[in-house]
Scaffold this motif. Structure first.
Motif, PDB file in Angstrom:
ATOM      1  N   VAL A   5      39.028  11.637  -1.860  1.00  0.00           N
ATOM      2  CA  VAL A   5      38.144  10.919  -0.949  1.00  0.00           C
ATOM      3  C   VAL A   5      38.953  10.606   0.299  1.00  0.00           C
ATOM      4  N   VAL A   7      37.917   8.417   3.652  1.00  0.00           N
ATOM      5  CA  VAL A   7      36.772   7.668   4.161  1.00  0.00           C
ATOM      6  C   VAL A   7      37.235   6.524   5.060  1.00  0.00           C
ATOM      7  N   ASP A 111      32.446  12.939  -0.302  1.00  0.00           N
ATOM      8  CA  ASP A 111      32.115  11.974   0.738  1.00  0.00           C
ATOM      9  C   ASP A 111      30.695  11.467   0.543  1.00  0.00           C
TER      10      ASP A 111
END
Length: 174
Positions: A5, A7, A111
């Motif tokens: 991930v 982010v 995502d």
């Protein structure tokens, strides 16, 4: 298979406002903070339908010719992603990872809020890179949701940038 991930969040842990807007994030992603290097290491990007539809409203397709998998059990109009390599899949996170591994993918980028939460609950994410933006928005879509048990993380590194961005990388402890 590595599932990661990458982010951005507000300092209070939101990835978007309640209406899905990201207007609190720096324009164009802000100063370089490792995203280009990260995306270069990825074989496929796995996003939920809501994230896909939001990305389509944000201007030119941001993923170039990277393989993008949109998760949805309902039909999705992929034609709006002009010039993109986009496909739709449905199934559990484990099924998605299995299908992508069988097709030769080695590093997945997951995502989108719901998608990240589902893959975390399924125990499939090994790496989290979270960039905090120095802003409090008070409410919105949280990065993390409920978990059945604690999820232990090992801190790998934290970097800070002149604009105030702070990026931390964690490895999920098995």
């Amino acid at each position: 298979m590595t599932v990661s991930v990458f982010v951005g969040t507000s300092l209070d842990g939101f990835i978007a406002r309640r209406n899905g807007d990201f207007d609190f994030l720096p324009p164009g992603g802000g100063e370089p903070h490792g995203y280009n290097e990260f995306i270069a290491s990825v074989d496929a990007i796995v996003i939920g339908r809501n994230t896909f539809e939001k990305v389509l409203t944000m201007g030119p397709w941001p993923y170039g010719n990277k393989r993008v998998v949109v998760l949805s059990s309902r039909p999705v109009d992929l034609s709006a992603a002009v010039g993109a390599v986009v496909e739709q899949m449905a199934g559990s996170p484990a099924d998605i990872v299995s299908k992508l591994a069988a097709s030769g993918a080695h590093h997945l980028y997951v995502d989108g809020g719901i998608t990240i939460q589902e893959f975390l609950r399924a125990g499939l994410i090994q790496r989290l890179i979270i960039t905090r933006v120095p802003v409090l928005i008070g409410e919105g879509i949280p990065l993390f949701g409920t978990l059945q048990r604690d999820l232990r993380l090992r801190h790998v590194a934290t970097k800070h940038y002149p604009s105030g961005l702070v990026s931390s990388e964690y490895q999920v402890v098995a």
